[in-house]
Design an enzyme around this catalytic site. Structure first.
Site, PDB file in Angstrom:
ATOM      1  N   ASN A 170     -10.123  -0.275  -0.744  1.00  0.00           N
ATOM      2  CA  ASN A 170      -8.666  -0.166  -0.614  1.00  0.00           C
ATOM      3  C   ASN A 170      -8.029  -0.723  -1.883  1.00  0.00           C
ATOM      4  O   ASN A 170      -8.032  -1.929  -2.101  1.00  0.00           O
ATOM      5  CB  ASN A 170      -8.215  -0.950   0.620  1.00  0.00           C
ATOM      6  CG  ASN A 170      -6.711  -0.911   0.836  1.00  0.00           C
ATOM      7  OD1 ASN A 170      -5.959  -0.472  -0.023  1.00  0.00           O
ATOM      8  ND2 ASN A 170      -6.270  -1.382   1.988  1.00  0.00           N
ATOM      9  N   HIS A 219      -3.307   7.171   2.110  1.00  0.00           N
ATOM     10  CA  HIS A 219      -3.675   5.851   1.593  1.00  0.00           C
ATOM     11  C   HIS A 219      -5.094   5.547   2.049  1.00  0.00           C
ATOM     12  O   HIS A 219      -5.469   5.826   3.190  1.00  0.00           O
ATOM     13  CB  HIS A 219      -2.703   4.792   2.121  1.00  0.00           C
ATOM     14  CG  HIS A 219      -3.193   3.400   1.880  1.00  0.00           C
ATOM     15  ND1 HIS A 219      -3.607   2.971   0.636  1.00  0.00           N
ATOM     16  CD2 HIS A 219      -3.374   2.344   2.707  1.00  0.00           C
ATOM     17  CE1 HIS A 219      -4.000   1.713   0.720  1.00  0.00           C
ATOM     18  NE2 HIS A 219      -3.876   1.308   1.970  1.00  0.00           N
ATOM     19  N   CYS A 237       0.813  -1.223   0.000  1.00  0.00           N
ATOM     20  CA  CYS A 237       0.000   0.000   0.000  1.00  0.00           C
ATOM     21  C   CYS A 237       0.847   1.275   0.000  1.00  0.00           C
ATOM     22  O   CYS A 237       0.341   2.355  -0.306  1.00  0.00           O
ATOM     23  CB  CYS A 237      -0.955   0.002   1.186  1.00  0.00           C
ATOM     24  SG  CYS A 237      -2.068  -1.400   1.175  1.00  0.00           S
TER      25      CYS A 237
HETATM   26  N1  ACO Z   1     -19.004  -8.517   8.245  1.00  0.00           N
HETATM   27  C1  ACO Z   1     -19.516  -8.815   9.442  1.00  0.00           C
HETATM   28  N2  ACO Z   1     -18.776  -9.221  10.484  1.00  0.00           N
HETATM   29  C2  ACO Z   1     -17.443  -9.328  10.287  1.00  0.00           C
HETATM   30  C3  ACO Z   1     -16.841  -9.023   9.054  1.00  0.00           C
HETATM   31  C4  ACO Z   1     -17.686  -8.614   8.000  1.00  0.00           C
HETATM   32  N3  ACO Z   1     -17.205  -8.287   6.772  1.00  0.00           N
HETATM   33  N4  ACO Z   1     -15.499  -9.221   9.170  1.00  0.00           N
HETATM   34  C5  ACO Z   1     -15.268  -9.602  10.427  1.00  0.00           C
HETATM   35  N5  ACO Z   1     -16.441  -9.669  11.096  1.00  0.00           N
HETATM   36  C6  ACO Z   1     -16.658 -10.055  12.500  1.00  0.00           C
HETATM   37  C7  ACO Z   1     -15.528 -10.882  13.059  1.00  0.00           C
HETATM   38  O1  ACO Z   1     -15.712 -12.246  12.734  1.00  0.00           O
HETATM   39  C8  ACO Z   1     -15.649 -10.601  14.521  1.00  0.00           C
HETATM   40  O2  ACO Z   1     -16.711 -11.413  15.037  1.00  0.00           O
HETATM   41  P1  ACO Z   1     -16.599 -12.066  16.503  1.00  0.00           P
HETATM   42  O3  ACO Z   1     -16.508 -10.897  17.470  1.00  0.00           O
HETATM   43  O4  ACO Z   1     -17.858 -12.855  16.599  1.00  0.00           O
HETATM   44  O5  ACO Z   1     -15.350 -12.895  16.474  1.00  0.00           O
HETATM   45  C9  ACO Z   1     -16.133  -9.153  14.598  1.00  0.00           C
HETATM   46  O6  ACO Z   1     -16.671  -8.874  13.290  1.00  0.00           O
HETATM   47  C10 ACO Z   1     -15.028  -8.172  14.923  1.00  0.00           C
HETATM   48  O7  ACO Z   1     -13.903  -8.467  14.093  1.00  0.00           O
HETATM   49  P2  ACO Z   1     -12.604  -7.607  14.156  1.00  0.00           P
HETATM   50  O8  ACO Z   1     -11.626  -8.127  13.159  1.00  0.00           O
HETATM   51  O9  ACO Z   1     -12.170  -7.477  15.590  1.00  0.00           O
HETATM   52  O10 ACO Z   1     -13.173  -6.211  13.668  1.00  0.00           O
HETATM   53  P3  ACO Z   1     -12.462  -4.825  13.720  1.00  0.00           P
HETATM   54  O11 ACO Z   1     -13.289  -3.894  14.498  1.00  0.00           O
HETATM   55  O12 ACO Z   1     -11.003  -4.919  14.047  1.00  0.00           O
HETATM   56  O13 ACO Z   1     -12.558  -4.377  12.206  1.00  0.00           O
HETATM   57  C11 ACO Z   1     -11.128  -4.194  10.272  1.00  0.00           C
HETATM   58  C12 ACO Z   1     -11.891  -5.131  11.189  1.00  0.00           C
HETATM   59  C13 ACO Z   1     -12.128  -3.290   9.588  1.00  0.00           C
HETATM   60  C14 ACO Z   1     -10.390  -5.014   9.235  1.00  0.00           C
HETATM   61  C15 ACO Z   1     -10.167  -3.364  11.121  1.00  0.00           C
HETATM   62  O14 ACO Z   1      -9.373  -4.175  11.935  1.00  0.00           O
HETATM   63  C16 ACO Z   1      -9.281  -2.534  10.281  1.00  0.00           C
HETATM   64  O15 ACO Z   1      -9.693  -1.582   9.676  1.00  0.00           O
HETATM   65  N6  ACO Z   1      -7.997  -2.849  10.269  1.00  0.00           N
HETATM   66  C17 ACO Z   1      -7.039  -2.105   9.484  1.00  0.00           C
HETATM   67  C18 ACO Z   1      -6.553  -2.962   8.484  1.00  0.00           C
HETATM   68  C19 ACO Z   1      -6.829  -2.507   7.111  1.00  0.00           C
HETATM   69  O16 ACO Z   1      -7.475  -1.553   6.788  1.00  0.00           O
HETATM   70  N7  ACO Z   1      -6.231  -3.288   6.265  1.00  0.00           N
HETATM   71  C20 ACO Z   1      -6.269  -3.059   4.908  1.00  0.00           C
HETATM   72  C21 ACO Z   1      -4.971  -3.422   4.329  1.00  0.00           C
HETATM   73  S1  ACO Z   1      -3.662  -2.675   5.185  1.00  0.00           S
HETATM   74  C22 ACO Z   1      -3.623  -1.163   4.770  1.00  0.00           C
HETATM   75  O17 ACO Z   1      -4.028  -0.847   3.688  1.00  0.00           O
HETATM   76  C23 ACO Z   1      -3.140  -0.232   5.758  1.00  0.00           C
END
Ligand code: ACO
Length: 322
Positions: free
Chosen positions: A279, A249, A113
């Site tokens: 993304n 980004h 990224c």
């Molecule tokens: N729809 C519904 N529920 C979902 C989904 C979905 N698409 N994906 C995960 N869940 C559920 C999980 O299974 C989990 O359920 P559980 O509590 O029963 O186990 C719950 O939602 C919470 O999951 P988390 O992974 O803890 O959710 P979080 O609040 O961390 O959000 C996310 C996830 C959006 C990916 C977040 O961590 C994030 O934004 N991370 C940054 C990473 C990123 O943006 N990466 C992109 C590439 S890297 C970059 O470009 C910088």
């Protein structure tokens, strides 16, 4: 003294729009979950057979037209991509052939990224040292090809697209500074494990997919981006209020909002495209930049801070006067 300046921008998105509702029919998710956690409402997905180079070509042609130059004027081609058409030749060489340029150095940069930041910083150094006078710098991705479409935790995040800039010479700085960083100790938090050499069986099986420890990536991204904003401002002796636009980004609106808050910027000064593009990894910054140049928000003379964070981990920033 020779400095580097952005002469023109271009962008390209595939036609097919995939909304959160479309995804909710494929995996157990909802528009509400995706929007509240990421800000993403829809993304573009390349057609079958449409490659990263196809997207890069459209963005490059738009940037050449905006800069008022032809492919023959270009003496450096850099493509930032994590999803190259082939293992080799580089997508930059494939693009060079499409554009009918012969002889300019052409190579890909792989910094996920942060790839476009790395590529633009590299082009700037070529220009400042006198090794190039007109560079084509592209960020292009077909992330849809490395996403597991049955994994709701990752498939909702990504999209396809390409953005490009033409960089030329000037007697005053356009690009004011660049700061690049990496720390491979974080290699397993965000990765596609299949490759040519380490796990060729994953590549053969067609299961080379994005794996991410989302929470940890989120925390690291916010802290690291805060630090590079400070680093950029300090290196240039700039006050926060002198930065007119933030072009981050586009991974997640919550990460973007945290960085803007740190800069004391209102969200009106932040270019946000993640809601419509998802993304697009290395393509996200040049795509967002192109959108804001074309809709007239970013004007000549404005100070713009670009910043990125991605797999590796890699991170970096570019401060420029457009
Ligand atoms: N729809 C519904 N529920 C979902 C989904 C979905 N698409 N994906 C995960 N869940 C559920 C999980 O299974 C989990 O359920 P559980 O509590 O029963 O186990 C719950 O939602 C919470 O999951 P988390 O992974 O803890 O959710 P979080 O609040 O961390 O959000 C996310 C996830 C959006 C990916 C977040 O961590 C994030 O934004 N991370 C940054 C990473 C990123 O943006 N990466 C992109 C590439 S890297 C970059 O470009 C910088």
């Amino acid at each position: 003294m020779t400095f580097a300046r952005i002469l023109g921008t271009g962008g390209y998105l595939p036609d097919r729009v995939v909304t959160n509702e479309d995804l909710a029919r494929m995996v157990e998710t909802s528009d509400e979950w995706i929007v509240s956690r990421t800000g993403i409402r829809e993304r573009r997905i390349a057609a079958a057979g449409q490659t990263t180079c196809d997207l890069a070509e459209q963005a490059a042609r738009a940037a050449l037209a905006a800069a008022g130059c032809t492919a023959q004027d270009i003496d450096l081609i850099i493509v930032a991509t994590t999803t190259p058409d082939r293992i080799f030749p580089s997508t930059a060489c494939l693009l060079q052939d499409r554009l009918g340029n012969h002889g300019a150095p052409a190579f890909d940069v792989q910094a996920v990224c942060t790839g476009f930041i790395y590529a633009l910083a590299t082009a700037e150094k070529f220009i400042r040292s006198g090794s190039a006078r007109k560079a084509l710098v592209v960020g292009a991705e077909t992330m849809s090809r490395i996403v597991d479409w049955t994994d709701r935790a990752t498939c909702v995040l990504f999209g396809d697209g390409a953005g490009a800039v033409i960089v030329g010479t000037d007697s005053e700085p356009g690009i004011m500074s660049s700061h690049l960083h990496a720390d491979g100790a974080y290699k397993d938090l965000l990765t596609v494990a299949g490759g040519v050499s380490e796990h060729p069986e994953i590549l053969r099986e067609g299961t080379a997919h994005v794996l991410m420890r989302g929470n940890e990536v989120f925390r690291m991204a916010v802290t690291t981006l805060d630090n590079i904003v400070e680093e950029s401002l300090q290196a240039n002796g700039l006050r926060r209020e002198e930065v007119r636009w933030l072009v981050p980004h586009q991974a997640n609106t919550r990460i973007i909002a945290a960085t803007a808050k740190r800069l004391g910027m209102s969200m009106d000064q932040v270019v946000v495209t993640v809601d419509r593009h998802g993304n697009t990894s290395g393509a996200s910054i040049p795509l967002a930049f192109d959108v804001a140049v074309r809709d007239g928000r970013i004007q000549r003379g404005d100070i713009v801070l670009m910043e990125g964070f991605g797999g590796g981990f890699t991170w970096g920033s570019i401060l420029l006067r457009y």
